[in-house]
Enzyme design. Sequence first.
Site, PDB file in Angstrom:
ATOM      1  N   ASP A   3       0.820  -1.203   0.000  1.00  0.00           N
ATOM      2  CA  ASP A   3       0.000   0.000   0.000  1.00  0.00           C
ATOM      3  C   ASP A   3       0.860   1.261   0.000  1.00  0.00           C
ATOM      4  O   ASP A   3       2.036   1.238   0.376  1.00  0.00           O
ATOM      5  CB  ASP A   3      -0.886   0.048   1.250  1.00  0.00           C
ATOM      6  N   ASP A   4       0.234   2.365  -0.391  1.00  0.00           N
ATOM      7  CA  ASP A   4       0.737   3.728  -0.206  1.00  0.00           C
ATOM      8  C   ASP A   4       1.865   4.125  -1.155  1.00  0.00           C
ATOM      9  O   ASP A   4       2.383   5.236  -1.050  1.00  0.00           O
ATOM     10  CB  ASP A   4       1.228   3.967   1.227  1.00  0.00           C
TER      11      ASP A   4
ATOM     12  N   HIS B 272      -5.687   2.861  -4.162  1.00  0.00           N
ATOM     13  CA  HIS B 272      -5.665   3.168  -2.728  1.00  0.00           C
ATOM     14  C   HIS B 272      -6.046   4.624  -2.471  1.00  0.00           C
ATOM     15  O   HIS B 272      -5.555   5.238  -1.527  1.00  0.00           O
ATOM     16  CB  HIS B 272      -4.282   2.850  -2.151  1.00  0.00           C
TER      17      HIS B 272
ATOM     18  N   HIS C 274      -5.311   9.382   0.037  1.00  0.00           N
ATOM     19  CA  HIS C 274      -5.212   8.588   1.267  1.00  0.00           C
ATOM     20  C   HIS C 274      -6.218   9.058   2.322  1.00  0.00           C
ATOM     21  O   HIS C 274      -5.921   9.138   3.519  1.00  0.00           O
ATOM     22  CB  HIS C 274      -3.784   8.626   1.829  1.00  0.00           C
TER      23      HIS C 274
ATOM     24  N   HIS D 240       3.692  -2.164   3.165  1.00  0.00           N
ATOM     25  CA  HIS D 240       3.777  -0.859   2.509  1.00  0.00           C
ATOM     26  C   HIS D 240       5.155  -0.693   1.881  1.00  0.00           C
ATOM     27  O   HIS D 240       6.162  -0.909   2.559  1.00  0.00           O
ATOM     28  CB  HIS D 240       3.561   0.271   3.529  1.00  0.00           C
TER      29      HIS D 240
END
Length: 306
Positions: free
Chosen positions: A80-81, A134, A138, A228
């Site tokens: 993620d991210d 995603h 955020h 991540h």
Amino acid sequence: MKFKQTLAALLCGIILLGTAGCGPSPATGSKKDSDSGSAGAPGSAQTAGSTDGSAVPTGGLEEEKNPIPQGDKYMAITFDDGPTGNEGGRTERLLDGLKARGVHATFFLCGYRIKDFHSMAKRYLEEGHELGNHTMDHLLLDREVSDGGLQQVGSNSELIASYTGEKPTVMRPTGGAYNDTVRASMKQLGLPIILWSVDTLDWKYRDASNVKTRIVENAQDGAIVLSHDLYETTVEGVLTAIDELQAQGYAFVTVSELAQLKDVTLEPGGVYTDFTYETLHPADAEPASQPESDGTEPTEAEPPAA
């Protein structure tokens, strides 16, 4: 004298006939030029020789470029991210490590990150990985937006496609937070909601050994791992865990590949945490303990490494 002239003419005719049969034909010359000029050219259909000498087209075998990795058990590693860094940056180094190990993964990308870091954008699909959404900024879709993520996720899909050539096929809400409005919005956008069953807590404990231990000790056929690609400790810990689990017979695939292997059809707006036997056959399984996780992710990414 007349005899000598006749003999000379006859000899010249024989020589001319011989040289005409020895030279390369135009077709042969064109074939050579065509082969040398088109081999590896972008957009050209490559060919290979068959047993009878004819050319066999191979340009239509693109679907076999990245076959699903084979193993006795399967897991999906997700990130993620990201992305983080450009050429030579953290995500690029992670991709190098995954490629060397024959691993497919799913990357849930944030729009505000890919705007700055996109040198690796084409590598995701070319190396067998899956694109995930995603959100653009955020944000928590169950409380920080009013449309269930339609704008945050929809605009991010368009942005990701502008860099990679394709829209994401799955999404993960920030912090795993969703409600009925989010599910309805994702159904409208055609995206399944993917959560996780193994949390590395890599954002909380910046320790490669801890990342590796949490993955290895919670490994299970059909599991989905959350991590991540923000931290160097994650890259190191994940790759070490992959090495150990591959030696135990595990193969690492994308979320959609894992669903396919487990005969699960991912539905837009549906919510999936894993594809383990216990989850897919709850009536047959012993009650399973919940994975240790506070269900959150960092609301702000650390400053990216170059």
